[in-house]
Motif scaffolding. Structure first.
Motif, PDB file in Angstrom:
ATOM      1  N   GLY A   1      -8.119  -4.938   2.643  1.00  0.00           N
ATOM      2  CA  GLY A   1      -8.806  -4.529   1.326  1.00  0.00           C
ATOM      3  C   GLY A   1      -8.943  -2.998   1.338  1.00  0.00           C
TER       4      GLY A   1
ATOM      5  N   THR B   1      -4.137  -7.565  -5.872  1.00  0.00           N
ATOM      6  CA  THR B   1      -5.270  -8.289  -5.171  1.00  0.00           C
ATOM      7  C   THR B   1      -4.679  -9.416  -4.302  1.00  0.00           C
TER       8      THR B   1
ATOM      9  N   TYR C   1       0.808  -1.401   0.030  1.00  0.00           N
ATOM     10  CA  TYR C   1      -0.011   0.209  -0.014  1.00  0.00           C
ATOM     11  C   TYR C   1       0.926   1.354  -0.022  1.00  0.00           C
TER      12      TYR C   1
ATOM     13  N   LEU D   1      -6.232  -9.701  -0.872  1.00  0.00           N
ATOM     14  CA  LEU D   1      -7.668  -9.194  -0.571  1.00  0.00           C
ATOM     15  C   LEU D   1      -8.747 -10.112  -0.693  1.00  0.00           C
ATOM     16  N   ASP D   2      -9.888  -9.950   0.362  1.00  0.00           N
ATOM     17  CA  ASP D   2     -11.058 -10.681   0.158  1.00  0.00           C
ATOM     18  C   ASP D   2     -11.548 -10.436  -1.271  1.00  0.00           C
TER      19      ASP D   2
ATOM     20  N   GLN E   1      -5.826  -0.892   0.360  1.00  0.00           N
ATOM     21  CA  GLN E   1      -5.617  -1.182  -0.972  1.00  0.00           C
ATOM     22  C   GLN E   1      -6.497  -0.451  -2.086  1.00  0.00           C
ATOM     23  N   ARG E   2      -7.732  -0.431  -1.619  1.00  0.00           N
ATOM     24  CA  ARG E   2      -8.806   0.551  -2.352  1.00  0.00           C
ATOM     25  C   ARG E   2      -8.059   1.955  -2.278  1.00  0.00           C
TER      26      ARG E   2
ATOM     27  N   SER F   1     -13.222  -6.877  -2.397  1.00  0.00           N
ATOM     28  CA  SER F   1     -12.277  -5.541  -2.540  1.00  0.00           C
ATOM     29  C   SER F   1     -11.474  -6.193  -4.034  1.00  0.00           C
ATOM     30  N   SER F   2     -11.141  -7.360  -4.028  1.00  0.00           N
ATOM     31  CA  SER F   2     -10.466  -7.872  -5.369  1.00  0.00           C
ATOM     32  C   SER F   2     -11.157  -7.159  -6.687  1.00  0.00           C
TER      33      SER F   2
END
Length: 223
Positions: A144, A168, A91, A171-172, A147-148, A175-176
């Motif tokens: 997640g 990704t 991140y 990530l869940d 990262q967004r 979020s991916s």
């Protein structure tokens, strides 16, 4: 179609004793969506670092966005980076800053008027579905969500090129999918060149893409 990246006889190394990428030639057209795969330690992240000038070529030529990166000056490298969006695996958000300020950083660097920057950040927060979190700091969010935020920051200044390192990976699913939708949208709607390092290409992707694989220091296009 213009080439946004041209590599000729390119070698990359962290030391004189070991070459990671060895005398490769490849090019990437403007507006392409590209995946780079390879085993762990094959040199995927090394190649990505070279594309934004964090690792200089050991040998050969590497031109990104019209800028030759071998022996590049600091001013030219800074100019290039103002046109690149980078999504790191960890991140790299400023922990002491709010989400809103993190996303605004590239806009401040690029000299956007404050009102325009604010409007852009608000729109991006809606896109990544975090407008309700704008005032929070990164460590108050899940991985997640962080990262967004990093994705929104990479898109903020409408870059010509986005470089994403395993965006990704941890990530869940929710979020991916958001990340892939944003990358696809930038590529299709803004003609942004997108280069993604990944272990696994998603099946849900709707955009046409190119695929390069790194093995034993060589890069080849996979058909």
């Amino acid at each position: 179609m213009d080439k946004v990246i041209i590599a000729k006889n390119l070698s990359l190394s962290y030391s004189s004793s070991e070459t990671i990428i060895n005398q490769v030639d490849f090019s990437i057209s403007s507006g392409s969506f590209v995946f780079i795969t390879g085993a762990s330690g094959s040199g995927k992240s090394t190649l990505l670092k070279s594309l934004y000038g964090a690792l200089k070529p050991k040998q050969g030529s590497l031109i990104v966005g019209g800028v030759e990166l071998k022996g590049v000056s600091k001013s030219k490298l800074n100019f290039l980076r103002r046109h690149i969006g980078i999504v790191f695996q960890d991140y790299k958000l400023v922990k002491e800053w709010s989400i809103e300020k993190n996303i605004m950083l590239p806009l401040i660097i690029n000299g956007y008027v404050k009102s325009i920057a604010q409007n852009q950040v608000e729109n991006l927060l809606k896109h990544v579905r975090l407008n309700h979190q704008a005032g929070k700091c990164p460590l108050e969010l899940s991985g997640g969500e962080q990262q967004r935020v990093a994705m929104a920051r990479a898109l903020a200044h409408n870059p010509i090129l986005i470089l994403a390192d395993e965006p990704t990976g941890n990530l869940d699913d929710y979020s991916s999918q958001l990340i892939w939708n944003l990358l696809e949208g930038a590529n299709e709607q803004l003609n942004t060149t997108v280069i993604v390092v990944t272990h696994k290409i998603p099946h849900s992707l709707k955009v046409d893409y190119k695929h390069f694989n790194i093995e034993y220091g060589s890069i080849r296009e996979v058909n």
